[in-house]
Design a protein around this motif. Sequence first.
Motif, PDB file in Angstrom:
ATOM      1  N   ALA A 658       0.831  -1.204   0.000  1.00 42.36           N
ATOM      2  CA  ALA A 658       0.000   0.000   0.000  1.00 42.36           C
ATOM      3  C   ALA A 658       0.860   1.246   0.000  1.00 42.36           C
ATOM      4  CB  ALA A 658      -0.912  -0.009   1.213  1.00 42.36           C
ATOM      5  N   MET A 659       0.291   2.344  -0.475  1.00 43.40           N
ATOM      6  CA  MET A 659       0.941   3.654  -0.369  1.00 43.40           C
ATOM      7  C   MET A 659      -0.101   4.755  -0.459  1.00 43.40           C
ATOM      8  SD  MET A 659       2.681   4.619  -4.022  1.00 43.40           S
ATOM      9  CE  MET A 659       3.081   6.228  -3.371  1.00 43.40           C
ATOM     10  N   LEU A 725       7.333  -2.773 -12.621  1.00 36.20           N
ATOM     11  CA  LEU A 725       8.318  -3.182 -11.614  1.00 36.20           C
ATOM     12  C   LEU A 725       9.751  -2.868 -12.012  1.00 36.20           C
ATOM     13  CD1 LEU A 725       6.040  -5.792 -11.294  1.00 36.20           C
ATOM     14  CD2 LEU A 725       7.640  -6.054  -9.412  1.00 36.20           C
ATOM     15  N   THR A 726      10.520  -2.538 -10.988  1.00 34.00           N
ATOM     16  CA  THR A 726      11.963  -2.424 -11.202  1.00 34.00           C
ATOM     17  C   THR A 726      12.650  -3.076 -10.005  1.00 34.00           C
ATOM     18  OG1 THR A 726      13.763  -0.920 -11.718  1.00 34.00           O
ATOM     19  CG2 THR A 726      12.159  -0.153 -10.116  1.00 34.00           C
ATOM     20  N   THR A 731       9.996  -5.251  -1.601  1.00 31.14           N
ATOM     21  CA  THR A 731       8.880  -5.071  -2.530  1.00 31.14           C
ATOM     22  C   THR A 731       8.014  -3.947  -1.993  1.00 31.14           C
ATOM     23  OG1 THR A 731       8.953  -7.390  -3.108  1.00 31.14           O
ATOM     24  CG2 THR A 731       6.919  -6.231  -3.618  1.00 31.14           C
ATOM     25  N   LYS A 732       7.966  -2.834  -2.703  1.00 27.60           N
ATOM     26  CA  LYS A 732       7.120  -1.714  -2.236  1.00 27.60           C
ATOM     27  C   LYS A 732       6.719  -0.824  -3.401  1.00 27.60           C
ATOM     28  CE  LYS A 732      11.072   1.128  -0.875  1.00 27.60           C
ATOM     29  NZ  LYS A 732      12.052   1.219   0.143  1.00 27.60           N
ATOM     30  N   LEU A 733       5.564  -0.185  -3.199  1.00 24.15           N
ATOM     31  CA  LEU A 733       5.090   0.744  -4.217  1.00 24.15           C
ATOM     32  C   LEU A 733       5.893   2.023  -4.095  1.00 24.15           C
ATOM     33  CD1 LEU A 733       1.188   0.390  -4.006  1.00 24.15           C
ATOM     34  CD2 LEU A 733       2.652  -0.330  -5.896  1.00 24.15           C
ATOM     35  N   LEU A 734       6.244   2.584  -5.247  1.00 20.45           N
ATOM     36  CA  LEU A 734       7.009   3.832  -5.217  1.00 20.45           C
ATOM     37  C   LEU A 734       6.142   5.023  -5.575  1.00 20.45           C
ATOM     38  CD1 LEU A 734      10.214   2.632  -7.134  1.00 20.45           C
ATOM     39  CD2 LEU A 734       9.934   2.869  -4.667  1.00 20.45           C
ATOM     40  N   THR A 735       5.371   4.870  -6.662  1.00 22.24           N
ATOM     41  CA  THR A 735       4.526   5.984  -7.114  1.00 22.24           C
ATOM     42  C   THR A 735       3.144   5.474  -7.475  1.00 22.24           C
ATOM     43  OG1 THR A 735       5.136   5.661  -9.433  1.00 22.24           O
ATOM     44  CG2 THR A 735       6.514   7.181  -8.148  1.00 22.24           C
ATOM     45  N   ALA A 736       2.171   6.379  -7.393  1.00 25.51           N
ATOM     46  CA  ALA A 736       0.798   6.049  -7.811  1.00 25.51           C
ATOM     47  C   ALA A 736       0.290   7.198  -8.659  1.00 25.51           C
ATOM     48  CB  ALA A 736      -0.090   5.854  -6.596  1.00 25.51           C
ATOM     49  N   ASP A 737      -0.441   6.887  -9.680  1.00 23.28           N
ATOM     50  CA  ASP A 737      -0.904   7.925 -10.596  1.00 23.28           C
ATOM     51  C   ASP A 737      -2.208   7.470 -11.255  1.00 23.28           C
ATOM     52  OD1 ASP A 737      -0.917  10.227 -11.999  1.00 23.28           O
ATOM     53  OD2 ASP A 737       0.738   9.709 -13.369  1.00 23.28           O
ATOM     54  N   HIS A 751      12.396  -7.308  -5.318  1.00 24.24           N
ATOM     55  CA  HIS A 751      13.547  -8.175  -5.583  1.00 24.24           C
ATOM     56  C   HIS A 751      13.271  -9.120  -6.755  1.00 24.24           C
ATOM     57  CE1 HIS A 751      10.886 -10.293  -2.809  1.00 24.24           C
ATOM     58  NE2 HIS A 751      11.354 -11.431  -3.342  1.00 24.24           N
ATOM     59  N   ILE A 752      11.981  -9.335  -7.044  1.00 22.95           N
ATOM     60  CA  ILE A 752      11.710 -10.311  -8.112  1.00 22.95           C
ATOM     61  C   ILE A 752      12.184  -9.780  -9.481  1.00 22.95           C
ATOM     62  CG2 ILE A 752       9.709 -11.246  -6.852  1.00 22.95           C
ATOM     63  CD1 ILE A 752       8.031 -10.161  -9.264  1.00 22.95           C
TER      64      ILE A 752
END
Length: 764
Positions: A658-659, A725-726, A731-737, A751-752
Motif C-alpha cells: 500500500a501507499m 516493476l523495477t 517489494t514496495k510501491l514507489l509511485t501512484a498515478d 527483488h523479483i
Amino acid sequence: MILFSLIYLCILYIHGRPLAIARSSPPSAQFHCPRQPNVVLPLSRINDGICDCCDGADEPDGACADDCEQVLAAERAARAQAEADFAAGSQKRAAEMAEFTDLLKETVAEIEQLTKDELPRLEAEVKSADVEVRNAKLSYMNGRFAAVKATVSDAIKDIGRVATFEEIRTLIVTTCHLAGELADANGDNHSRNKSTCLPLRLAGLDLAFVWEDEDIVEYKATIRRAEANGGDMMLPEVAELLVKNAQNGNGMVTFGRDDSKGSSAGSASGSSTSNNERDYDAYGDDDYHRYHDDDGYHHDEDDEEDYHRGEDDGVEGRAVVAADEDDQGAELESDENKEARRAAITSSIASARLSASRSPFVSQANALKEKIDSLLTESEDNATDGEDVDEKIENDDEKEEPTTTKKEDAEEASGADTEDPAFDPQSLQMTRGALDRRLQHIQKGTSFATSAMVLLNALEDDHGDDHGGLKQDMINLAVMTIYHSQLGAGDIAELFYLAMMGSDPSPAAEESEGTCASIYSAICPPTVERRSGVELPPSLLIEAAKTRCGERVAIVATECSGDSSYLPSSISDGFSGYFVPQQFSENDTLGKVYVAMNSLSALVDTVSETERNKLDRDSALNETRNKLRNLEDKIGGRDEPKYGADGELYGIRDSCHAMESGKYEYEVCIFQKATQRDKGQKTGGTNLGLWAGMSRDEETGQRVMKWNKGTKCWNGPARSATVYLTCGAETKLLTADEPSTCEYAFTMESHIACDDEFKQELGL
Ligand code: MAN
C-alpha cells in the motif's frame, strides 16, 4: 530496454546535472564530459547556457561552477545504492526461487506418486465396491424373489387353483380399498403419490414389474417388466427399488420412475382436473357429488353389466373397452371408450359390497354434518343477536371435557335445538371433525380401489391372450398386496368372504342397502366352502373371521340401533356400521404366511454394509483427489503455473502493498485485488480490479502486473490498475498515478525484478 535506461537516468539526474548517461553508444558528433565518462551530450547542448557537465566543460569558461566533487559523489552513492539493492534483491530472488524449485520437485514427485499409484488403486477399489453393492442388491432381489415365491406357494397352495379370476381380482381391489382407509387413518404419507394403491405397486415390484404413467383421469397405466432375458426394465433397476424400500423401513416408499408424480398425471394432459385428487381433498364438498350420488357412491347399472367378467377366468368378459380398443386398432381412443372405461371402474367400485358397507356411514355422516353446521350457524346468529350464547360457549370452552351433545330428550330434539342447555359448539366441532376424518379415510379407500382397477386393467392389457399367465400374476399380486397392505387377519378374512360372495349384490345386501345392516350379517357366522376338495377360505382366515364376528356383531347391533336424529358425543368405531381397518399386529395369525419375508434382513444388512464400504472407498478417493488438488495449488497449478514459469512470484504470493498518494491510499494485492480508499479509511474502498497476471513488456522486458474489471467508472471504463516493476531490495510501491480517468498506474520495486537482465542493463 529504453524504459529501463530512462528510469535509471531519472535516478541519476541530480542537482540539475546528469550523473551519468548509461549505455548510449555515442554517435560521431557528440560531446563527452571529461570528468563524467558516462555523460555524453549532443552538440546542440554545447554552449546552450545550461551546465550539463559537472565541471562546466560544455559551456564557455567561467560560465559554470565546478561541482564535480558533489555530483560525482552523488553518482557514486546512487550507483553504490543500486548495486547494493541489486545484490540484496537478487540474493533474495535466488533464495526464493531455489525454495520454489525444491518445493516444485518435492510436490511434483508427490503428485506423480499419487497419480500413478494411489489414484488408480483407489479408483479400482471404488469400482469393485460398486460391483459389490450391485451384486449385494441383486442377491437381495433374488432372495426376495425366492421369499415371495415361497410365500405365495405357501399361502395359496391349492386355493389359487380353485379361486376364480374374479375372486382374486376382487380380493386385490378390496385389499387396496381397505389399505387406503388404513393408510389415511394412520396418517401415512409413505409415498409422495398419495392416491395410488401403494401395496399393489409394491407387490408389483416383488414380481419384478412396475406400473407407470398411472392416470386417474384417463384411467390408464402402462407396465414395464424386468425379466432375466430382456424385458423393458433392467433387473438392477428393480433391485435398486426393492433395496431402497427395504432400507427405508417405514419411511418414504418408492416404486418406480413416476413415484414422485401425483397419480393424477393426466391432469397435465387436459383441462380436466384430477377428480380423484379433488374428491380426496374435498370430500363432502360439492365436487364429491359430481361422481357420487347421495349415498356417497355412484351406481350405474348399465356400466356395471359391461364390466362383469366370466366366472372362471374372467378374461372373456374383460372390460368392453379393451375389446373395442383392439377392434379399432387405433392409437387414439374414442371419447366413448374413455368414458366407458371410466364408468366401468367407478360403477364397479361403487357397487362393490365393500363400498356398499360404507354407504350407511357416509349418508349418516353427511346428514349429521349438515345438522351440526346448521346448529353452529344458528348459534353464531344467536350470539350476534346479543343472547347469552357467547357466554355459554366461553364457559364451555373452559371445560376440560366437552359435554355430551346427545339430546337427552326427544321433545327437545324436535324443538328449539339452540336452546338445548347441553349444546356445546366445541363438542359439536369435534364430532364433525371425527366424521370428516372417517369420511376422508373412506375416500382414500375409494382412491386406492380405483387405482387398483386401473393398474390391474393395465396388467390385463399387458398379458393380452395369456390368460394363464395373467391369473398367475394376479394370484401372486393378491398374496403380496395383502402383505404390503399391513392389514390384519380380521380385515383380510372379511375381504376373502366378500370376494367369495361374488360381485352380484346378494338379496340381503340389496335389502340392507342404505341401512345399517352390515357385511357381518352376510359373513357371520363364518362358513367353509369346499371346492374340488379345497377348503375356502384357508383355515387361519376362518379363525380370524370367527374372532371378528364375535367382536363386531354385537357392536353393529348397538351402533346401528340408535335414533338417527341424535347427535352422538363421539364417533365410536362401528358407528353406523363403519369400522376403521386394523393394522397387522405382531401376533397376527397372518404372520405365519409371511415368515419367509422376514428372513431377508440379513441380505439387506449385507447391502448396507457394502454401501458403507463403497462410501468409505468414495471418501478415500475424494480425499486423495483433494490432496492432489491442494498439491497442484501449492505449486500454482500444473498447466499454467500462476507463479510464472520460473516461480518468481512464489516469494511475493498473496502479499499486499500500500501507499498514499493525494487524498487516497492505494493497495495492490498479488493474486487478489487492487483497491483505492480515502486516506484513513480502514476497510471497503473502490475496487480497482482483480489480479489479471504478470507479463513482460515485449520491448523493454520490464515486468508489468495487471488488475482489471474493477468498479465501473461513471461514464467511463471499468477501473484497472497497472504496476511497473523495477529491481529493489524490498517489494514496495514507489509511485501512484491516474494518468487517465479510472486507469491507475503504479511503479514498484521488488527483488523479483533483480534478474540478470537488470544487471546487464545497469552494467553492474
Ligand atoms: C473516484 C475515484 C477517482 C476517479 C473518479 C472517477 O472519485 O475513483 O480516482 O477518477 O472516481 O469518477
